[in-house]
Design an enzyme around this catalytic site. Structure first.
Site, PDB file in Angstrom:
ATOM      1  CD1 TRP A  52     -58.036 118.668   0.986  1.00  0.00           C
ATOM      2  CD2 TRP A  52     -56.911 120.562   1.388  1.00  0.00           C
ATOM      3  NE1 TRP A  52     -56.770 118.330   1.387  1.00  0.00           N
ATOM      4  CE2 TRP A  52     -56.058 119.463   1.643  1.00  0.00           C
ATOM      5  CE3 TRP A  52     -56.410 121.843   1.560  1.00  0.00           C
ATOM      6  CZ2 TRP A  52     -54.737 119.615   2.074  1.00  0.00           C
ATOM      7  CZ3 TRP A  52     -55.104 121.990   1.987  1.00  0.00           C
ATOM      8  CH2 TRP A  52     -54.287 120.889   2.240  1.00  0.00           C
ATOM      9  CB  CYS A 101     -61.938 124.178  -2.396  1.00  0.00           C
ATOM     10  SG  CYS A 101     -61.332 124.369  -0.732  1.00  0.00           S
ATOM     11  CD  GLU A 130     -48.691 110.743  -3.821  1.00  0.00           C
ATOM     12  OE1 GLU A 130     -49.312 111.787  -3.601  1.00  0.00           O
ATOM     13  OE2 GLU A 130     -48.058 110.551  -4.874  1.00  0.00           O
ATOM     14  CD  GLU A 173     -42.856 110.324  -8.554  1.00  0.00           C
ATOM     15  OE1 GLU A 173     -42.605 111.331  -7.876  1.00  0.00           O
ATOM     16  OE2 GLU A 173     -44.011 109.985  -8.856  1.00  0.00           O
ATOM     17  CG  HIS A 206     -21.945 109.509   4.861  1.00  0.00           C
ATOM     18  ND1 HIS A 206     -20.640 109.549   5.267  1.00  0.00           N
ATOM     19  CD2 HIS A 206     -21.906 109.138   3.547  1.00  0.00           C
ATOM     20  CE1 HIS A 206     -19.835 109.254   4.258  1.00  0.00           C
ATOM     21  NE2 HIS A 206     -20.591 108.992   3.192  1.00  0.00           N
ATOM     22  NE  ARG A 237     -60.292 121.272  -7.797  1.00  0.00           N
ATOM     23  CZ  ARG A 237     -59.700 122.093  -8.653  1.00  0.00           C
ATOM     24  NH1 ARG A 237     -59.636 121.772  -9.919  1.00  0.00           N
ATOM     25  NH2 ARG A 237     -59.189 123.244  -8.262  1.00  0.00           N
ATOM     26  CG  ASN A 262     -62.277 126.648  -4.816  1.00  0.00           C
ATOM     27  OD1 ASN A 262     -63.078 126.293  -3.977  1.00  0.00           O
ATOM     28  ND2 ASN A 262     -62.107 126.041  -5.973  1.00  0.00           N
ATOM     29  N   GLY A 263     -59.747 129.291  -2.125  1.00  0.00           N
ATOM     30  CA  GLY A 263     -58.631 130.219  -1.923  1.00  0.00           C
ATOM     31  C   GLY A 263     -58.543 130.644  -0.478  1.00  0.00           C
ATOM     32  CE  LYS A 316     -46.592 108.968  -6.968  1.00  0.00           C
ATOM     33  NZ  LYS A 316     -46.539 110.108  -7.816  1.00  0.00           N
ATOM     34  CE  LYS A 367     -53.794 114.536 -10.400  1.00  0.00           C
ATOM     35  NZ  LYS A 367     -52.623 113.647 -10.326  1.00  0.00           N
TER      36      LYS A 367
HETATM   37  C1  AGP Z   1     -47.733 113.392  -6.619  1.00  0.00           C
HETATM   38  O1  AGP Z   1     -48.267 112.142  -6.715  1.00  0.00           O
HETATM   39  C2  AGP Z   1     -48.599 114.450  -6.105  1.00  0.00           C
HETATM   40  N1  AGP Z   1     -49.879 114.441  -6.622  1.00  0.00           N
HETATM   41  C3  AGP Z   1     -47.938 115.822  -6.018  1.00  0.00           C
HETATM   42  O2  AGP Z   1     -46.648 115.682  -5.539  1.00  0.00           O
HETATM   43  C4  AGP Z   1     -47.918 116.689  -7.290  1.00  0.00           C
HETATM   44  O3  AGP Z   1     -46.996 116.199  -8.209  1.00  0.00           O
HETATM   45  C5  AGP Z   1     -47.595 118.137  -6.880  1.00  0.00           C
HETATM   46  O4  AGP Z   1     -48.583 118.610  -6.010  1.00  0.00           O
HETATM   47  C6  AGP Z   1     -47.444 119.061  -8.063  1.00  0.00           C
HETATM   48  O5  AGP Z   1     -48.614 119.141  -8.808  1.00  0.00           O
HETATM   49  P1  AGP Z   1     -48.596 119.732 -10.278  1.00  0.00           P
HETATM   50  O6  AGP Z   1     -47.741 118.837 -11.107  1.00  0.00           O
HETATM   51  O7  AGP Z   1     -50.024 119.736 -10.694  1.00  0.00           O
HETATM   52  O8  AGP Z   1     -48.003 121.107 -10.197  1.00  0.00           O
END
Ligand code: AGP
Length: 596
Positions: free
Chosen positions: A75, A2, A480, A473, A496, A27, A99-100, A477, A591
């Site tokens: 969100w 949010c 997501e 990683e 395995h 975000r 937010n929260g 990517k 984000k």
């Molecule tokens: C990765 O592409 C994501 N956006 C996500 O995994 C991100 O790295 C994770 O939420 C951690 O965020 P931060 O680095 O802001 O703590």
């Protein structure tokens, strides 16, 4: 997650709120709303889905008069993304955005709010009604806010309108991020500086359990007990152009291509007056005298932490492990006698990481935060901070922050190393040049992404040792943003069990940058090929074989993850592009993940 924006001043506020919310879109959100006050009262408008729906509904904000207001992108956590659940929420007297998460919502409903007709499924809606309740019992607004803070348990950043105090906005903070923007003849509230940067670059930090009384001329910050706090504003290094994508189609591709510049900037920022790379001596001493480094992070930052483990153990001969924050907090391992903690977080606001920080801080351990956001919560609460200097990362998929995180970890590990090892400045300059070459070959990645992934349902990245960390990683990517089910796998472990998933045409992408595992990974490639996989190899030139489709120039093997990840970022980007995905704002994701 949010986002909050608020403004009090002399200008027509609705367009300012909408513009602020547009800067918070990155975000992640699924509905949005604004509340605006004028002499006739408060107008609330909400819309589900993209912010453009709210723009349309309000004719770009021009249909609503008033110079004070609050806005929100939601969100969904409690209740579906509907107009009823979208913020702002209101009682008879108060209108607010939140937010929260309020953890003792049920208890407060039964203690104070029996008989109230709630219109949403949200936890937030109890807050304006609690303020109503407290003010009806004779408390003034500030007393009611303090009372509220003593009752609610959980995380909250709030921006509040009190219909009976038309010249004031209120803000309250606990655990969720919140900043106050200071202007000339106006002031603002925002969940991060991006929401306000078009109007001001001066900000007040707000700490947990503080509330703020804001008029167009003044900002007064108080503790939960009503004590006035004297705090100077700070100037943000950000400017508006950093938050725009210019001629690029998406922020993600812009951020991928910024990586050579980010690495070069880091070399510059971490150079001392003689041009040598250096890090605050206190950090170096603390790491040298600890008996183990614990890296805590989530998602991409956790993956950078895995590479960090390799760097600290190889270069600095320090035992190190990288942990997923949300696991570490509830399943804390037996700690060594003298631990040192490193938190890695692009945003510096991730709630899972923060929960661990609160825990290890209470144990009295030393903490360093590596983050992209100066003044963020994880930075403020640590003993030390090292910045990523990557500029704002707006695409949900993290790219330049990951490579900057590894570069900073390498700078730190090489500084901590007592024996002179690699010339980090020289090696990082080489890394920047190699990334530049990779970026000049984006058409190749586009072709390969379409060929291998356009029709794929699932895909594998395989590698060993540090290449395996990059595979994790690369797979994150890809999944997501393209929604292809992708897995990063230790190449030797496939046989395995997981190899059962390989069938004709399954894309398997291998990464090979380390000499000691080159032949082993190649054997694993043959195993999946024999079972019908469509294989693609990313290798460094000294280890390449004539069939490898992506060959990248050699860099120091310890820094190879910074370059080998870049083709995988492009592959994810182009796979998502050919599938028509919303690349910068993938579904269900946020984000800055500010809830646990
Ligand atoms: C990765 O592409 C994501 N956006 C996500 O995994 C991100 O790295 C994770 O939420 C951690 O965020 P931060 O680095 O802001 O703590």
């Amino acid at each position: 997650m949010c986002g909050i924006v608020g403004y009090i001043g002399d200008k027509l506020v609705a367009p300012i709120l909408l513009e602020g919310l547009s800067k918070l879109e990155y975000r992640g959100y699924d509905s949005a709303g604004i509340a605006v006050c004028d002499e006739n009262g408060v107008t609330i408008e909400k819309a589900v889905g993209k912010l453009e729906n709210l723009y349309k509904k309000t004719d770009n904000g021009t249909t609503i008069s008033g110079t004070k207001g609050i806005g929100h992108t939601r969100w969904a956590t409690h209740g579906k993304p509907t107009e009823e659940n979208a913020h702002p929420h209101k009682s008879e007297r108060f209108v607010l955005v939140h937010n929260g998460i309020i953890e003792n919502e049920e208890f407060l409903r039964s203690k104070y709010l029996k008989g109230v007709n709630f219109v949403s499924e949200t936890d937030t809606e109890i807050i304006p009604w609690l303020l109503d309740k407290f003010t009806q019992s004779g408390e003034d607004t500030e007393m009611a806010i303090r009372h509220l803070m003593s009752e609610i348990v959980g995380s909250y950043a709030l921006a509040i309108i009190d219909r009976e105090n038309p010249d004031v906005l209120y803000a309250v903070k606990n655990k969720s991020p919140l900043l106050i923007g200071k202007g000339e003849g106006f002031n603002m509230i925002g969940s991060d500086s991006m929401a306000m940067i078009a109007n001001t670059n001066m900000f007040f930090e707000i700490h947990d359990k503080e509330y703020v009384v804001i008029t167009k001329e003044t900002v007064k910050i108080y503790t939960q007990y009503g004590k006035l706090i004297d705090r100077a504003p700070f100037k943000a290094e950000l400017d508006l152009s950093d938050t725009e994508k210019g001629t690029y189609a998406h922020f993600m591709i812009k951020e991928i291509e910024e990586q050579p510049a980010v690495i070069r900037r880091l070399i510059q920022k971490y150079a001392d007056e003689n041009g040598d790379i250096s890090v605050d001596k206190a950090i170096v001493n603390d790491i040298q005298s600890c008996d183990k480094i614990y890296i805590i992070a989530c998602g991409t930052s956790y993956h950078a932490g895995l590479v960090g483990k390799q760097l600290f153990e190889t270069m600095a001969k320090k035992p190190c492990d990288s942990y997923i924050a949300s696991e570490f907090v509830h399943n804390t391992p037996l700690l060594s006698e003298k631990p040192f903690f490193i938190f890695i977080s692009q945003s510096g606001e991730t709630a899972d990481s923060r929960a661990v920080m609160v825990k290890v801080k209470a144990m009295g351990h030393k903490i360093l935060t590596i983050t992209n956001v100066k003044g963020s919560t994880l930075s403020r609460e640590a003993n030390y901070t090292l910045l990523l200097h990557a500029g704002p990362e707006i695409a949900v998929a993290s790219t330049k922050a990951y490579t900057a995180q590894i570069a900073v970890l390498a700078i730190l590990a090489s500084t901590v190393a007592k024996e002179p090892g690699l010339d980090i400045k020289y090696e990082l300059s080489k890394v920047a040049n190699v990334i530049e070459t990779i970026c000049s070959e984006s058409e190749t990645y586009k072709y390969l992404a379409e060929k291998y992934l356009k029709n794929a349902r699932n895909a594998f990245y395989i590698g060993r040792c540090v290449d395996y960390y990059v595979c994790l990683e690369a797979a994150l990517k890809l999944k997501e943003i393209s929604y292809i089910q992708a897995e990063g796998f230790a190449a030797g472990e496939l046989k395995h069990g997981t190899i059962a998933l390989i069938e004709k045409g399954t894309p398997v992408i291998a990464i090979i940058t380390q000499e000691n595992i080159n032949l082993n990974t190649r054997s694993n490639i043959e195993e999946v090929k024999a079972r019908g996989a469509k294989t693609l190899v990313i290798s460094t030139s000294s280890l390449s074989s004539h069939n490898d489709k992506i060959v990248i120039r050699d860099v120091h093997p310890l820094l190879a993850p910074i370059v080998s990840v870049v083709p995988t970022q492009y592959i994810a980007y182009y796979a998502a592009l050919c599938k028509g995905r919303d690349i910068d704002k993938p579904r269900n994701l946020a984000k800055s993940v500010t809830v646990e």
